[in-house]
Design a protein around this motif. Sequence first.
Motif, mmCIF file in Angstrom:
data_model
loop_
_atom_site.group_PDB
_atom_site.id
_atom_site.type_symbol
_atom_site.label_atom_id
_atom_site.label_comp_id
_atom_site.label_asym_id
_atom_site.label_seq_id
_atom_site.Cartn_x
_atom_site.Cartn_y
_atom_site.Cartn_z
ATOM 1 N N TRP A 36 0.832 -1.185 0.000
ATOM 2 C CA TRP A 36 0.000 0.000 0.000
ATOM 3 C C TRP A 36 0.874 1.244 0.000
ATOM 4 O O TRP A 36 1.831 1.337 0.777
ATOM 5 C CB TRP A 36 -0.912 0.040 1.231
ATOM 6 C CG TRP A 36 -1.970 -1.007 1.237
ATOM 7 C CD1 TRP A 36 -1.918 -2.233 1.828
ATOM 8 C CD2 TRP A 36 -3.261 -0.912 0.632
ATOM 9 N NE1 TRP A 36 -3.091 -2.913 1.622
ATOM 10 C CE2 TRP A 36 -3.931 -2.126 0.894
ATOM 11 C CE3 TRP A 36 -3.912 0.071 -0.103
ATOM 12 C CZ2 TRP A 36 -5.230 -2.370 0.440
ATOM 13 C CZ3 TRP A 36 -5.197 -0.176 -0.557
ATOM 14 C CH2 TRP A 36 -5.841 -1.383 -0.286
ATOM 15 N N TYR A 37 0.551 2.172 -0.865
ATOM 16 C CA TYR A 37 1.146 3.491 -0.895
ATOM 17 C C TYR A 37 0.055 4.518 -0.639
ATOM 18 O O TYR A 37 -1.125 4.227 -0.787
ATOM 19 C CB TYR A 37 1.784 3.779 -2.252
ATOM 20 C CG TYR A 37 3.070 3.037 -2.523
ATOM 21 C CD1 TYR A 37 4.295 3.712 -2.529
ATOM 22 C CD2 TYR A 37 3.076 1.677 -2.790
ATOM 23 C CE1 TYR A 37 5.480 3.043 -2.793
ATOM 24 C CE2 TYR A 37 4.256 1.003 -3.050
ATOM 25 C CZ TYR A 37 5.451 1.691 -3.051
ATOM 26 O OH TYR A 37 6.625 1.027 -3.316
ATOM 27 N N VAL A 48 3.497 2.861 2.457
ATOM 28 C CA VAL A 48 2.905 2.691 3.773
ATOM 29 C C VAL A 48 3.297 1.343 4.360
ATOM 30 O O VAL A 48 3.779 1.250 5.489
ATOM 31 C CB VAL A 48 1.373 2.823 3.722
ATOM 32 C CG1 VAL A 48 0.756 2.557 5.093
ATOM 33 C CG2 VAL A 48 0.976 4.199 3.209
ATOM 34 N N ALA A 49 3.068 0.286 3.597
ATOM 35 C CA ALA A 49 3.369 -1.059 4.060
ATOM 36 C C ALA A 49 3.464 -1.994 2.872
ATOM 37 O O ALA A 49 2.819 -1.774 1.842
ATOM 38 C CB ALA A 49 2.299 -1.564 5.036
ATOM 39 N N ASP A 61 7.824 4.331 9.047
ATOM 40 C CA ASP A 61 7.960 4.647 10.462
ATOM 41 C C ASP A 61 6.713 5.332 11.018
ATOM 42 O O ASP A 61 6.347 5.124 12.180
ATOM 43 C CB ASP A 61 9.178 5.548 10.688
ATOM 44 C CG ASP A 61 10.489 4.804 10.530
ATOM 45 O OD1 ASP A 61 11.521 5.482 10.356
ATOM 46 O OD2 ASP A 61 10.494 3.562 10.580
ATOM 47 N N SER A 62 6.068 6.130 10.202
ATOM 48 C CA SER A 62 4.922 6.900 10.657
ATOM 49 C C SER A 62 3.706 6.048 11.005
ATOM 50 O O SER A 62 2.798 6.526 11.690
ATOM 51 C CB SER A 62 4.535 7.939 9.603
ATOM 52 O OG SER A 62 4.195 7.311 8.384
ATOM 53 N N TYR A 94 -3.211 3.668 -2.426
ATOM 54 C CA TYR A 94 -3.097 2.869 -3.635
ATOM 55 C C TYR A 94 -2.546 1.488 -3.325
ATOM 56 O O TYR A 94 -1.523 1.356 -2.655
ATOM 57 C CB TYR A 94 -2.156 3.540 -4.640
ATOM 58 C CG TYR A 94 -2.622 4.877 -5.141
ATOM 59 C CD1 TYR A 94 -3.413 4.972 -6.281
ATOM 60 C CD2 TYR A 94 -2.259 6.047 -4.488
ATOM 61 C CE1 TYR A 94 -3.835 6.205 -6.746
ATOM 62 C CE2 TYR A 94 -2.679 7.284 -4.946
ATOM 63 C CZ TYR A 94 -3.459 7.356 -6.081
ATOM 64 O OH TYR A 94 -3.873 8.583 -6.551
ATOM 65 N N CYS A 95 -3.201 0.480 -3.821
ATOM 66 C CA CYS A 95 -2.677 -0.865 -3.758
ATOM 67 C C CYS A 95 -1.668 -1.057 -4.883
ATOM 68 O O CYS A 95 -1.855 -0.531 -5.986
ATOM 69 C CB CYS A 95 -3.824 -1.872 -3.895
ATOM 70 S SG CYS A 95 -3.329 -3.607 -3.750
ATOM 71 N N SER A 96 -0.605 -1.791 -4.614
ATOM 72 C CA SER A 96 0.401 -2.062 -5.629
ATOM 73 C C SER A 96 0.769 -3.535 -5.646
ATOM 74 O O SER A 96 0.639 -4.236 -4.650
ATOM 75 C CB SER A 96 1.655 -1.223 -5.388
ATOM 76 O OG SER A 96 2.328 -1.647 -4.211
#
Length: 114
Positions: A36-37, A48-49, A61-62, A94-96
Amino acid sequence: QVQLVESGGGLVQVGGSLRLSCAASGSIFSIALMGWYRQAPGQQRELVASITNDGSTNYADSVKGRFTISRGSARFKINLQMNSLKPEDTAVYYCSAEGQYIYWGQGTQVTVSS
């Protein structure tokens, strides 16, 4: 070719939770990593992850300690559980999927209001 469909975005209060889902279809055998972005207005898109086919995860980190990425019952379905949401989490998510190429979903809006 890989297609990605996201769901679960919406409006939530500060401190609340949302769960995003993404399902990949097409040449899913070529996918080595999904993630995920997010992109907020006026800001760059950021990771994000992510999660690999063997289950290894990585987080910004956030969001560490608040967000969890996981596989669904299908290997190429992923979820992002978002807890303790903050206004700064507001963005298009956004999913990647990455294999030979990188593929992107259409994005889903997450808005966190106080």
